[in-house]
Design an enzyme around this catalytic site. Structure first.
Site: not given
Ligand code: F6R
Length: 261
Positions: A69, A138, A140, A145
């Site tokens: 992403d 959450n 995701h 989401e």
């Molecule tokens: C990032 C992504 C997100 C993260 C998730 C966890 O490319 O796709 O889904 O993997 O938000 O983020 P952290 O590791 O910062 O807790």
């Protein structure tokens, strides 16, 4: 349904283990395609990979890679731009071919077109062989989401407010959209490694692995992936239920949900 879960003493050990999984795969299949994630969790994983390259164990020359992403819209110098993150944490340190590593272009003025082209690029390159995922508090995955459709492909999405808080930096306002691989794109990967660290992830990890497969917890769909490996540190694993409480027939219910969405 059994999910392979490995629990590691701490974040360092977890990062080492995940790096070992990717390193082994790259050694066996140098022209493989990886799917990469950003965020706090994989930072040390990338450091370990770069270290293995430095010590002469790994060669990234034939690797193809697609990031999950990117924020949208972002200027080329936005501090949270995932393209910058990947350069800083991995690509500047190893011998990848810059033409073979991809992050959705968050600077474009045609994001929908970019999303469709990105999906097509993944498809044309033969799909993702090994996908790294983190998990949001959450549930995701990527920026899919809660509520995301199971059959979603790469597209432009709005970022949930909880996620915006997670990523916020005071100096720069965070874009409120992103371009993300869809749930279907992710589920089409041949193999997936989900990595989580810290107590703030403990509850959602348990819901994702042991709760019902529901669009309210996008990561719960991973229970149905045939080659999922979950790698946790002890803190992230601290709420995993002993018992396994899957739906009796989640596949049937998911098919119904897909049909209705
Ligand atoms: C990032 C992504 C997100 C993260 C998730 C966890 O490319 O796709 O889904 O993997 O938000 O983020 P952290 O590791 O910062 O807790």
């Amino acid at each position: 349904m059994t999910v392979s879960v490995s629990i590691h003493e701490n974040y360092d050990r977890l990062s080492e283990q995940v790096a070992r999984i990717f390193a082994r795969h790259l050694l066996n299949t140098p022209d493989t395609t990886f799917g990469f994630a950003t965020g706090e969790t994989p930072k040390q994983f990338y450091e370990r990979l770069a270290e293995l390259y430095d010590r002469g164990f790994l060669d990234f020359q034939q690797l193809k890679a697609f990031n999950l992403d990117e924020f949208y819209p972002v200027g080329p110098d936005h501090p949270k731009r995932f393209k910058r993150y990947m350069d800083r944490h991995l690509y500047d340190h190893v011998n990848v071919d810059p033409r073979q590593v991809h992050v959705p272009d968050g600077t474009t003025d045609q994001p929908e077109k970019e999303a469709r082209a990105y999906e097509e690029k993944i498809r044309r390159s033969g799909g993702i062989d090994l996908q790294l995922l983190g998990i949001g508090c959450n549930g995701h995955i990527g920026f899919n989401e809660p509520g995301s459709a199971w059959d979603s492909e790469t597209r432009v999405v709005s970022i949930a407010s909880q996620t915006r808080e997670q990523y916020s930096v005071e100096s720069e306002p965070l874009p409120d959209q992103a371009i993300t691989m869809g749930i279907k794109t992710i589920m089409h990967s041949s193999r997936i490694v989900l990595m989580a660290s810290g107590t703030r992830k403990a509850e959602i990890v348990n819901r994702a692995l042991n709760g019902p497969v529901t669009r309210e917890v996008p990561a719960s769909i991973l229970q149905l992936h045939p080659h999922l490996q979950v790698c946790l540190d002890q803190q992230a694993a601290s709420r995993i239920d002993e018992s396994y409480t899957n739906d009796e027939d989640p596949v049937e219910r998911i098919e119904q949900e897909v049909a209705q969405s």
